[in-house]
Design a protein around this motif. Structure first.
Motif, PDB file in Angstrom:
ATOM      1  N   ALA A  82       0.649   2.253 -13.960  1.00  0.00           N
ATOM      2  CA  ALA A  82      -0.548   2.209 -14.813  1.00  0.00           C
ATOM      3  C   ALA A  82      -1.613   1.395 -14.088  1.00  0.00           C
ATOM      4  N   PHE A  83      -2.797   1.997 -13.900  1.00  0.00           N
ATOM      5  CA  PHE A  83      -3.875   1.347 -13.162  1.00  0.00           C
ATOM      6  C   PHE A  83      -4.934   0.800 -14.108  1.00  0.00           C
ATOM      7  N   PRO A  84      -5.587  -0.310 -13.727  1.00  0.00           N
ATOM      8  CA  PRO A  84      -5.343  -1.100 -12.520  1.00  0.00           C
ATOM      9  C   PRO A  84      -3.974  -1.773 -12.564  1.00  0.00           C
ATOM     10  N   PHE A  85      -3.281  -1.716 -11.438  1.00  0.00           N
ATOM     11  CA  PHE A  85      -1.931  -2.251 -11.332  1.00  0.00           C
ATOM     12  C   PHE A  85      -1.992  -3.642 -10.714  1.00  0.00           C
ATOM     13  N   LYS A  86      -1.432  -4.615 -11.428  1.00  0.00           N
ATOM     14  CA  LYS A  86      -1.429  -6.010 -10.975  1.00  0.00           C
ATOM     15  C   LYS A  86       0.001  -6.392 -10.605  1.00  0.00           C
ATOM     16  N   ARG A  87       0.211  -6.801  -9.365  1.00  0.00           N
ATOM     17  CA  ARG A  87       1.560  -7.135  -8.928  1.00  0.00           C
ATOM     18  C   ARG A  87       1.590  -8.468  -8.194  1.00  0.00           C
ATOM     19  N   TYR A  88       2.733  -9.154  -8.337  1.00  0.00           N
ATOM     20  CA  TYR A  88       3.019 -10.269  -7.429  1.00  0.00           C
ATOM     21  C   TYR A  88       4.309  -9.956  -6.709  1.00  0.00           C
ATOM     22  N   GLN A  89       4.445 -10.534  -5.527  1.00  0.00           N
ATOM     23  CA  GLN A  89       5.591 -10.227  -4.679  1.00  0.00           C
ATOM     24  C   GLN A  89       5.924 -11.466  -3.861  1.00  0.00           C
ATOM     25  N   VAL A  90       7.179 -11.886  -3.899  1.00  0.00           N
ATOM     26  CA  VAL A  90       7.640 -13.042  -3.138  1.00  0.00           C
ATOM     27  C   VAL A  90       8.795 -12.577  -2.252  1.00  0.00           C
ATOM     28  N   GLN A  91       8.573 -12.562  -0.954  1.00  0.00           N
ATOM     29  CA  GLN A  91       9.582 -12.083  -0.013  1.00  0.00           C
ATOM     30  C   GLN A  91       9.421 -12.743   1.345  1.00  0.00           C
ATOM     31  N   LYS A  92      10.475 -12.595   2.159  1.00  0.00           N
ATOM     32  CA  LYS A  92      10.371 -13.027   3.547  1.00  0.00           C
ATOM     33  C   LYS A  92       9.673 -11.953   4.372  1.00  0.00           C
ATOM     34  N   VAL A  93       8.950 -12.407   5.390  1.00  0.00           N
ATOM     35  CA  VAL A  93       8.333 -11.512   6.360  1.00  0.00           C
ATOM     36  C   VAL A  93       8.633 -12.057   7.750  1.00  0.00           C
TER      37      VAL A  93
ATOM     38  N   ALA B 190       0.840  -1.202   0.000  1.00  0.00           N
ATOM     39  CA  ALA B 190       0.000   0.000   0.000  1.00  0.00           C
ATOM     40  C   ALA B 190       0.873   1.248   0.000  1.00  0.00           C
ATOM     41  N   ARG B 191       1.923   1.258   0.813  1.00  0.00           N
ATOM     42  CA  ARG B 191       2.847   2.381   0.834  1.00  0.00           C
ATOM     43  C   ARG B 191       3.549   2.544  -0.505  1.00  0.00           C
ATOM     44  N   TYR B 192       3.941   1.436  -1.118  1.00  0.00           N
ATOM     45  CA  TYR B 192       4.607   1.437  -2.429  1.00  0.00           C
ATOM     46  C   TYR B 192       3.709   2.072  -3.487  1.00  0.00           C
ATOM     47  N   VAL B 193       2.422   1.726  -3.445  1.00  0.00           N
ATOM     48  CA  VAL B 193       1.468   2.295  -4.412  1.00  0.00           C
ATOM     49  C   VAL B 193       1.370   3.804  -4.240  1.00  0.00           C
ATOM     50  N   LEU B 194       1.255   4.255  -3.000  1.00  0.00           N
ATOM     51  CA  LEU B 194       1.138   5.690  -2.756  1.00  0.00           C
ATOM     52  C   LEU B 194       2.381   6.446  -3.219  1.00  0.00           C
ATOM     53  N   GLU B 195       3.559   5.884  -2.977  1.00  0.00           N
ATOM     54  CA  GLU B 195       4.794   6.561  -3.347  1.00  0.00           C
ATOM     55  C   GLU B 195       5.030   6.580  -4.853  1.00  0.00           C
ATOM     56  N   ASN B 196       4.481   5.592  -5.560  1.00  0.00           N
ATOM     57  CA  ASN B 196       4.770   5.463  -6.995  1.00  0.00           C
ATOM     58  C   ASN B 196       3.542   5.637  -7.874  1.00  0.00           C
TER      59      ASN B 196
ATOM     60  N   ASP C 202     -11.352   3.673  -8.067  1.00  0.00           N
ATOM     61  CA  ASP C 202     -12.310   2.580  -7.988  1.00  0.00           C
ATOM     62  C   ASP C 202     -11.673   1.319  -8.556  1.00  0.00           C
ATOM     63  N   LEU C 203     -12.261   0.185  -8.231  1.00  0.00           N
ATOM     64  CA  LEU C 203     -11.792  -1.113  -8.723  1.00  0.00           C
ATOM     65  C   LEU C 203     -13.005  -1.995  -8.970  1.00  0.00           C
ATOM     66  N   PRO C 204     -13.236  -2.410 -10.222  1.00  0.00           N
ATOM     67  CA  PRO C 204     -14.416  -3.216 -10.535  1.00  0.00           C
ATOM     68  C   PRO C 204     -14.474  -4.502  -9.711  1.00  0.00           C
TER      69      PRO C 204
END
Length: 459
Positions: free
Chosen positions: A103-114, A92-98, A140-142
């Motif tokens: 280009a929206f709708p933005f589709k992302r995958y992310q693989v990381q340790k938490v 969410a922070r990444y979206v706000l900063e960038n 908005d998001l359909p």
């Protein structure tokens, strides 16, 4: 020397287990990319105030501190940092900063340790790998994305069935249904009710009913209604009619409830067509985090339900907002470490070998090691993983070395005769004992032996 003791909650797989984990990650990544999701990675830390603002407790967050603080440079006003406990808040922070560059709708995958400071137990770790997919829109998001994402996850997990993963069930609900129903029966602290209902599988209906009455001020009749709603589940749209009938019996049919039921019906109908038997509407799925606003999801392994959810998520409308612009989204997260842990501990899968090498090139003697190195170089140039024997021991010992590592082939460089001419090379399949002449410019192992594979345990 002090005895080394493992740290609980921090999994470290043996090489065979790492092969399994990598196969799972590669399969997920391939499926996500087939559906147009772009890969990103975010930093490991976030300001502590951001990590704690969306329904999590401080005891779950690991705080970063320098071992030896410099009193001259460490200012009390500096932001305190914590390791992220999931990938949703950082995203969410990444979206706000960038936002201006996406280009929206933005589709992302992310693989990381938490990292999460909870008590380690079966399938629960303090450090673990997550694999997330999200779609966010600008303003908005359909709704159809709330249908698409659980089906993408179902497809990704279904692709792992060939290696021995049990069937999965994606359990779905809609927070609008729950909120509309609770408000209809007179319970206004929706978040509080949801947190208690979310504990149903852990503490049982009687304990949940007691909590609803003691902490939410529910009457016995209201608590009974909440439990009756939570008991409804089904694989087809008939589940929507059952919810509506229950609401009508309590005179609790609201506009918000009807909106949620329409969305839930669309999801269940689409899933029944595209992934029959995989998606199940389950009205006890609540997801305790307060940022979910629409569809919510949890995924279980059939036959391993006691493990809990291996994949969860939902719709969120205000998580990514700067006060002026809002970026609603929907996402799901797979607990990769939890999944891999069960695959290994239950003996469901195995790796054909724990090392990449398909061939060990034997060394006749140290004087001629360069000849073995040349063979290895020629094989690697053609994409064949190979290593050279560590010592010029007797060939029997070099074969045992390959066998211990699970490497199927041993390459014997041709002997050099008295005339200085080198004879033909030989390659041996140490499983069958078959040996034949070979040329490093043309020989290759069977496709099944080229790289380690992950297969069902019984295969």
């Amino acid at each position: 020397m002090a005895r080394i003791a493992p740290l609980s909650g921090f999994p470290e797989w043996l090489p065979d287990g790492r092969v399994v984990e990598q196969h799972v990650l590669d399969t997920l990544r391939r499926t996500f990319e087939l559906h147009g999701f772009a890969g990103i990675e975010t930093r490991a830390v976030e300001p502590l105030e951001q990590l704690l603002r969306k329904g999590e407790t401080s005891k779950e967050v690991y705080v970063l501190r320098r071992l030896q603080a410099d009193p001259e440079t460490d200012e009390a006003g500096d932001k305190q940092l914590g390791l992220h406990f999931d990938l949703t808040v950082p995203f969410a922070r990444y979206v706000l900063e960038n936002a201006g560059r996406l280009a929206f709708p933005f589709k992302r995958y992310q693989v990381q340790k938490v990292w999460r400071g909870e008590r380690p137990q079966d399938g629960r770790f303090r450090e673990f790998v997550q694999a997330d997919i999200d779609v966010v829109g600008a303003g908005d998001l359909p709704y159809h994305f709330e249908v698409e994402l659980p089906l993408v996850m179902a497809e990704a997990l279904g692709a792992l069935r060939e290696i021995g993963l049990p069937p999965v069930r994606v359990l779905v609900n809609n927070r609008k249904v729950a909120e509309g129903f609770y408000r209809g029966i007179g319970l206004d602290d929706v978040e509080g009710v949801l947190r208690h209902v979310d504990k149903l599988d852990k503490i049982g209906p009687d304990a949940v009913a007691e909590l609803l009455q003691a902490e939410q001020g529910a009457t016995p009749e209201q608590a009974k209604a909440c439990l009756e709603l939570a008991a409804i589940c089904g694989e087809d749209v008939a589940v929507v009619d059952r919810v509506r009938e229950l609401a009508a019996s309590y005179d609790a049919v609201t506009e918000l409830l009807e909106t949620g039921l329409a969305e839930l019906r669309a999801l269940v109908a689409a899933a029944a067509e595209r992934a029959p038997g995989v998606v199940v509407a389950d009205l006890k799925i609540a997801r305790g985090l307060d940022y979910y606003t629409g569809s919510v999801y949890e995924t279980v392994l059939v036959g391993h339900e006691q493990l809990g959810s291996i994949c969860s998520g939902g719709r969120y409308d205000t998580l990514a907002s700067d006060g002026k612009n809002t970026y609603p989204g929907v996402g799901l997260s797979i607990g990769v470490s939890r999944l891999v842990s069960r695959l290994l501990s239950a003996g469901l899968v195995r790796a054909t070998r724990g090392v990449p090498s398909a061939v060990v090139v034997a060394v006749v003697d140290e004087e001629h090691r360069a000849a073995s190195d040349a063979v290895a170089t020629a094989l690697r140039a053609r994409g064949i993983p190979v290593e050279v024997a560590p010592s010029a021991a007797k060939f029997g010992k070099q074969i045992k070395y390959a066998d211990r590592r699970g490497i199927p082939f041993v390459w014997f460089p041709g002997a050099v005769g008295e005339d200085g001419v080198r004879g033909p090379d030989q390659v041996k399949d140490i499983r069958s004992g078959e040996q034949a002449p070979a040329d490093a410019a043309t020989w290759e192992p069977p496709a099944a032996d080229l790289w380690p594979r992950v297969v069902p345990a019984e295969a």
